[in-house]
Each structure stands twice: as C-alpha cells, then as structure tokens.
Write a protein that holds these residues in place. Sequence first.
Motif, PDB file in Angstrom:
ATOM      1  N   ARG A 326       0.801  -1.233   0.000  1.00  0.00           N
ATOM      2  CA  ARG A 326       0.000   0.000   0.000  1.00  0.00           C
ATOM      3  C   ARG A 326       0.829   1.277   0.000  1.00  0.00           C
ATOM      4  O   ARG A 326       0.314   2.357   0.288  1.00  0.00           O
ATOM      5  N   ASP A 327       2.122   1.157  -0.287  1.00  0.00           N
ATOM      6  CA  ASP A 327       2.989   2.336  -0.210  1.00  0.00           C
ATOM      7  C   ASP A 327       4.116   2.183  -1.233  1.00  0.00           C
ATOM      8  O   ASP A 327       4.887   1.228  -1.181  1.00  0.00           O
ATOM      9  N   LEU A 328       4.224   3.146  -2.152  1.00  0.00           N
ATOM     10  CA  LEU A 328       5.247   3.054  -3.194  1.00  0.00           C
ATOM     11  C   LEU A 328       6.656   3.146  -2.627  1.00  0.00           C
ATOM     12  O   LEU A 328       7.618   2.776  -3.310  1.00  0.00           O
ATOM     13  N   ARG A 329       6.784   3.610  -1.376  1.00  0.00           N
ATOM     14  CA  ARG A 329       8.099   3.642  -0.739  1.00  0.00           C
ATOM     15  C   ARG A 329       8.558   2.244  -0.341  1.00  0.00           C
ATOM     16  O   ARG A 329       9.748   2.046  -0.035  1.00  0.00           O
ATOM     17  N   ARG A 330       7.653   1.296  -0.317  1.00  0.00           N
ATOM     18  CA  ARG A 330       7.999  -0.088   0.036  1.00  0.00           C
ATOM     19  C   ARG A 330       8.523  -0.880  -1.157  1.00  0.00           C
ATOM     20  O   ARG A 330       8.922  -2.027  -1.004  1.00  0.00           O
ATOM     21  N   LYS A 345      16.807   3.076  -5.228  1.00  0.00           N
ATOM     22  CA  LYS A 345      15.697   4.020  -5.077  1.00  0.00           C
ATOM     23  C   LYS A 345      14.360   3.274  -5.093  1.00  0.00           C
ATOM     24  O   LYS A 345      14.288   2.100  -5.455  1.00  0.00           O
ATOM     25  N   THR A 346      13.310   3.959  -4.685  1.00  0.00           N
ATOM     26  CA  THR A 346      11.984   3.361  -4.608  1.00  0.00           C
ATOM     27  C   THR A 346      11.116   3.815  -5.775  1.00  0.00           C
ATOM     28  O   THR A 346      11.472   4.756  -6.506  1.00  0.00           O
ATOM     29  N   LEU A 347       9.977   3.174  -5.906  1.00  0.00           N
ATOM     30  CA  LEU A 347       9.018   3.590  -6.930  1.00  0.00           C
ATOM     31  C   LEU A 347       8.540   5.010  -6.653  1.00  0.00           C
ATOM     32  O   LEU A 347       8.321   5.797  -7.585  1.00  0.00           O
ATOM     33  N   HIS A 348       8.426   5.363  -5.389  1.00  0.00           N
ATOM     34  CA  HIS A 348       8.082   6.741  -5.019  1.00  0.00           C
ATOM     35  C   HIS A 348       9.155   7.714  -5.501  1.00  0.00           C
ATOM     36  O   HIS A 348       8.856   8.793  -6.039  1.00  0.00           O
ATOM     37  N   TRP A 350      11.148   7.326  -8.008  1.00  0.00           N
ATOM     38  CA  TRP A 350      11.093   7.410  -9.469  1.00  0.00           C
ATOM     39  C   TRP A 350       9.991   8.371  -9.906  1.00  0.00           C
ATOM     40  O   TRP A 350      10.169   9.151 -10.846  1.00  0.00           O
ATOM     41  N   LEU A 351       8.863   8.335  -9.221  1.00  0.00           N
ATOM     42  CA  LEU A 351       7.794   9.291  -9.531  1.00  0.00           C
ATOM     43  C   LEU A 351       8.284  10.725  -9.358  1.00  0.00           C
ATOM     44  O   LEU A 351       8.001  11.595 -10.193  1.00  0.00           O
ATOM     45  N   GLU A 352       9.026  10.970  -8.296  1.00  0.00           N
ATOM     46  CA  GLU A 352       9.545  12.324  -8.053  1.00  0.00           C
ATOM     47  C   GLU A 352      10.520  12.733  -9.153  1.00  0.00           C
ATOM     48  O   GLU A 352      10.505  13.882  -9.614  1.00  0.00           O
ATOM     49  N   ILE A 353      11.374  11.787  -9.550  1.00  0.00           N
ATOM     50  CA  ILE A 353      12.333  12.075 -10.622  1.00  0.00           C
ATOM     51  C   ILE A 353      11.608  12.452 -11.908  1.00  0.00           C
ATOM     52  O   ILE A 353      12.023  13.374 -12.636  1.00  0.00           O
ATOM     53  N   GLU A 354      10.504  11.779 -12.181  1.00  0.00           N
ATOM     54  CA  GLU A 354       9.723  12.024 -13.398  1.00  0.00           C
ATOM     55  C   GLU A 354       8.787  13.221 -13.245  1.00  0.00           C
ATOM     56  O   GLU A 354       8.118  13.611 -14.210  1.00  0.00           O
ATOM     57  N   GLY A 355       8.727  13.784 -12.041  1.00  0.00           N
ATOM     58  CA  GLY A 355       7.843  14.923 -11.813  1.00  0.00           C
ATOM     59  C   GLY A 355       6.378  14.556 -11.772  1.00  0.00           C
ATOM     60  O   GLY A 355       5.506  15.382 -12.096  1.00  0.00           O
ATOM     61  N   LEU A 356       6.088  13.314 -11.380  1.00  0.00           N
ATOM     62  CA  LEU A 356       4.713  12.820 -11.339  1.00  0.00           C
ATOM     63  C   LEU A 356       4.177  12.829  -9.911  1.00  0.00           C
ATOM     64  O   LEU A 356       4.932  12.675  -8.945  1.00  0.00           O
ATOM     65  N   GLU A 365       1.615   2.887 -13.675  1.00  0.00           N
ATOM     66  CA  GLU A 365       2.102   3.252 -15.016  1.00  0.00           C
ATOM     67  C   GLU A 365       3.609   3.024 -15.120  1.00  0.00           C
ATOM     68  O   GLU A 365       4.114   2.522 -16.135  1.00  0.00           O
ATOM     69  N   LEU A 366       4.340   3.372 -14.067  1.00  0.00           N
ATOM     70  CA  LEU A 366       5.792   3.184 -14.111  1.00  0.00           C
ATOM     71  C   LEU A 366       6.168   1.708 -14.023  1.00  0.00           C
ATOM     72  O   LEU A 366       7.204   1.299 -14.568  1.00  0.00           O
ATOM     73  N   VAL A 367       5.363   0.914 -13.348  1.00  0.00           N
ATOM     74  CA  VAL A 367       5.609  -0.530 -13.336  1.00  0.00           C
ATOM     75  C   VAL A 367       5.516  -1.078 -14.764  1.00  0.00           C
ATOM     76  O   VAL A 367       6.360  -1.877 -15.195  1.00  0.00           O
ATOM     77  N   ILE A 368       4.509  -0.641 -15.496  1.00  0.00           N
ATOM     78  CA  ILE A 368       4.372  -1.052 -16.900  1.00  0.00           C
ATOM     79  C   ILE A 368       5.594  -0.605 -17.699  1.00  0.00           C
ATOM     80  O   ILE A 368       6.160  -1.380 -18.490  1.00  0.00           O
ATOM     81  N   GLN A 369       6.011   0.631 -17.484  1.00  0.00           N
ATOM     82  CA  GLN A 369       7.165   1.154 -18.210  1.00  0.00           C
ATOM     83  C   GLN A 369       8.422   0.363 -17.877  1.00  0.00           C
ATOM     84  O   GLN A 369       9.235   0.056 -18.759  1.00  0.00           O
ATOM     85  N   ALA A 370       8.594   0.026 -16.595  1.00  0.00           N
ATOM     86  CA  ALA A 370       9.769  -0.737 -16.183  1.00  0.00           C
ATOM     87  C   ALA A 370       9.817  -2.098 -16.869  1.00  0.00           C
ATOM     88  O   ALA A 370      10.879  -2.535 -17.337  1.00  0.00           O
ATOM     89  N   GLN A 371       8.674  -2.749 -16.960  1.00  0.00           N
ATOM     90  CA  GLN A 371       8.636  -4.058 -17.604  1.00  0.00           C
ATOM     91  C   GLN A 371       8.922  -3.934 -19.096  1.00  0.00           C
ATOM     92  O   GLN A 371       9.634  -4.773 -19.671  1.00  0.00           O
ATOM     93  N   LEU A 372       8.401  -2.906 -19.726  1.00  0.00           N
ATOM     94  CA  LEU A 372       8.683  -2.692 -21.148  1.00  0.00           C
ATOM     95  C   LEU A 372      10.165  -2.425 -21.380  1.00  0.00           C
ATOM     96  O   LEU A 372      10.714  -2.783 -22.431  1.00  0.00           O
ATOM     97  N   ASN A 373      10.818  -1.821 -20.416  1.00  0.00           N
ATOM     98  CA  ASN A 373      12.248  -1.533 -20.538  1.00  0.00           C
ATOM     99  C   ASN A 373      13.126  -2.758 -20.302  1.00  0.00           C
ATOM    100  O   ASN A 373      14.334  -2.698 -20.518  1.00  0.00           O
ATOM    101  N   GLY A 374      12.526  -3.818 -19.828  1.00  0.00           N
ATOM    102  CA  GLY A 374      13.306  -5.030 -19.570  1.00  0.00           C
ATOM    103  C   GLY A 374      13.191  -5.548 -18.154  1.00  0.00           C
ATOM    104  O   GLY A 374      13.834  -6.536 -17.800  1.00  0.00           O
ATOM    105  N   GLY A 375      12.393  -4.877 -17.323  1.00  0.00           N
ATOM    106  CA  GLY A 375      12.182  -5.341 -15.963  1.00  0.00           C
ATOM    107  C   GLY A 375      13.226  -4.830 -14.994  1.00  0.00           C
ATOM    108  O   GLY A 375      14.220  -4.194 -15.369  1.00  0.00           O
TER     109      GLY A 375
END
Length: 522
Positions: A326-330, A345-348, A350-356, A365-375
């Motif tokens: 329940r927390d992207l920091r996990r 770094k955490t998924l949280h 990465w969102l900050e880096i992307e300005g989201l 959405e970033l999980v999908i992007q990560a998998q498309l990039n190769g996981g």
Amino acid sequence: MKNILLSLLLLCLLSCSKKQNSFDLIILNGTVYDGTGNNPSQMDLGITGGKIQQIGDLKDANSEKIIDASGLAVAPGFIDMHTHLEPIMELPSAESLLRQGVTFALGGPDGGGPWPFGSYLDSLDKLSLGINVGYLIGHNTIRRTVLGMEDRSPNAEELSQMENIVQTAMDEGAFGISTGLKYLPGTFSELDEVISLSKVASDNNGIYTSHLREEGLGLIDAVKEAIQISKDASIPVVLTHHKAMGIKMWGASSQTLALVDSARSVGLDIMMDQYPYAASHTGISILIPSWAMEGNKFQERVKEPALKDSIKAGIIFNILNDRGGRDLRRIQFSRVSWDENLEGKTLHDWLEIEGLENTIENGAELVIQAQLNGGTGTIYHAMDEGDVANIMKHPMTMIGSDGRLSQPGNGHPHPRAYGTFPRVLGHYVREEKVITLQTAIHKMTGLSAQRIGLKQRGFIKEGYFADITIFNPETVIDKSTFTDPHQYPEGIEYVLVNGDIEVENGELTGKFSGKVIRKNNQ
C-alpha cells in the motif's frame, strides 16, 4: 633377542601413537556445537585428509596447522537451503556466501534449475569453487523446455517428456525438484502436472521445494496445495522462503504453521526454510497479472487500451493488497540494467524524478514502463517482523538466504545476499533471543543436511567432512543494509571447506576447495 623384540614393539607403539596424534589441522579450545541442537561442549578437533578424524582432548597432538578457537563457537559449516547460484561461473569463489560461514548451497530454487542438468554440473566441476554446491531440477525450466510460455496443460506425450527430464536430472545428481508456482510459466500448471513430476523425484528419494503459488492473499490455499502434493506424490516438501506477504496477511503465519503441524501429525513430511528479513526480492513483473505475460506478449497487450486498463487495475490491486504494501516507498529497485541510477531508489523516488504525483495509479504506469524496458530486480518491504520471528521459532524451519551471489559494486542487492546467517546468529539469537544459539546452528546445519540427504556433512562427528565455521558469538552480526548492501558481516573468523581453511581471521585465503555434490554420488 627378547630385548630386541621389546625394543621393536616399543618403537611400533611410539610410531602408532604418533600417527594417531598427528593431523593436518587441529582446532583447539573451541566451544563445539555439533549440529544436533544439543548443548555445546569444550572439545578439540583433529582434521586429516579433509575429514574430522578425532574429537577430544588434542592439546598434546601434533599438527601442521593449529587454530586456537578460545572464546569462539565451532559449528558445522552452514547450509543454505535456497540460493540463487546463477552467477557462479563469474563468481566461483561465492565470497558473499563463504564470508557468512556457508559451506554448502542448494541451487536451482523457485523452479529455475539448470538444463541440461548433467552437463551444467560437469562444467562446474572444472571451476575452483569456494563452497560445495548441489542443485534441484526446476519445474519452470522443464515446462519452458517442453511447452514454452503457453498457458495450457501438457498432453500425454508432453507430460512424458517432462517426467523424463526429471528422471534424467535425478540420475545426474539432482537433490529433488523445485517449483515456482507464482512465476511464469509455472503459474499455468495444474496440480496434477506438479504431482506427476514430483512422483518421479520421490521415486528417486528426492525432495520437493516450492515457491508457493501465492504468498499474499492466497497463502493459506497455497500451503494446502503444497501439503496435497506431499500426500499424493509421497514426497518430502519444503515451503521455501516461507512468509506472509502484504499488510492484509500479517499474522497469517499462525495459520500456516498450524497447517504444517496438522499435516505432520498425520505423517506428511512438511518443513520450511526462511530468510531473516521482513522484505522479499524478485522481479517487478510479480506485480503484473500473469495472464498479461503469457506467451511473451506483454508489449502487444499494453498497446491495446482495454487490455492495458485491465493490466493496470491488476497492478494497482497488487500494490494495495500484496507485495506493494500500500505504499510506493515499500517498492525498492535492486537491479535496473536500463538505468542504474534507479538502483537503491523506490518507486516513489522514481515518480519524483519524473515529476509525477505520488499516486498508486501513477506508480502502476511506471511498473508497466519498467517491464517494457526489460524489468527490474525489486525489493518489497511488505512483511511483518512478528511473522518472521514466529516462523523462525518453529522446529521444522531451516535457513535459506534466497540471495543471489553478489560482489561489491554490482547492483543494489537485498542484504540477505551478504548477511542472512550472521543476522540469525547476531540479531535473532543474541539481541532478540528469538531462538537459542544451539537451535539456530541446528537449523543451519544438521536439520538441513538431513532434509536434503547430504551424507557425512551437517554435523561435527568423527569421519565427517571438515566443513566447519568458527565464529565469535559475542560479535557476529550482519552489516549489509537495504541502503548500503555491499558489506560483509563481522564475527565469522574461520571457514573450512573439505578440510581446507578458506576464511582465516575473517579474510579469504584464496584456497578454494568446494565441490559439486551430486545426491546419488556422494
């Protein structure tokens, strides 16, 4: 003539006495934990030819080398019940395990054992290994070989091919079969398929280890499935890296352990292994619904808006209810080949880096992007310390790192790769007093050796191989952390593998004497 005979007899007695009291190596003054779980004793060990030749008072014996183990614990070498040995060709010293006191590691977990089996072990025979290794044959490997990534059951001919692979691997030295029923393509298998393959392993005195089909919301049913496999295939089962994932399942270990006890009470041979951390590690794809990955067509499916919406909804569900906690920091990245700056770094983050905006939807959405990039390799901080301690206390729980062979500077691994065994000894034994020291050592040595069928290893006994770990029980501790993982533990002073000193005063000697151990040829 009588005097001459007496002199010859005396010389013979002196020679025989000297021979009996001369060793390649003597370990003096240590507190010996023999691996049985019994209380320790002050004893000396005499080692010759890679084996423990004598146990007792050896202070007057002769030896080429003497280790004074005063104030130290002398234990059988630790056995890692669940290890990712895939990088062993590049890291044959297995330093990240060796420095923990590990002298044997069981590879091929989670359904991912090598194939072709025998030729792979033959290639390892040519290396100078730091530790002894053995392997399981992996169900996912078998299924991928015969069925690829198809979501269907095998026909009779295909099932026969799969059974033949298991038989071949057992003939070539496998210790049993592993499954990864949460992973592709194992998740597509039905129960009868797994039972059929497990029967082959059982007929060859092998074991079954399972990454359960679910470790979150479906955990209880998944444990019941493993118990059913044990019953129907007549095979010893290990619930590997046993845990309860996701906030909704915290505390569920009381139910799973009760299931284990109930199964054992009716004669089923069910055991567990665990790592001593409240965080798991696997790929980012574990958050993605398995149907979306079937046939390696994930990229095609996310291009279709309706399918992408369903995929995203599944990811959101898993973040809220399963490994996401329940927390992207996990959700923390350990290995990102396409952007190493994200490692640690955490998924949280990465969102900050992307300005989201920090929302679960954007995280999906970033999980999908990560998998498309190769996981990515990913650490999930979604377990409860209470469950970790509860599982560790159970008498049928062994220790397995689930760590991948690691070296400093390479990625951002889970700290279990460097610290599993010292963490049990330092944190859970000395600091938290969850279990006693002799119990912990038993879980790491004799109990594990008996489970997998290791011969003349796992105990300190005369005639057994001198796989021995000597550590300071007052200082042993893991140093690797989730923010700074590449740190070796403290307090592991000596490690002997097949009688040779590979770690001396906490440092590698460069003498690597590990072997590939085949279950049917020990």
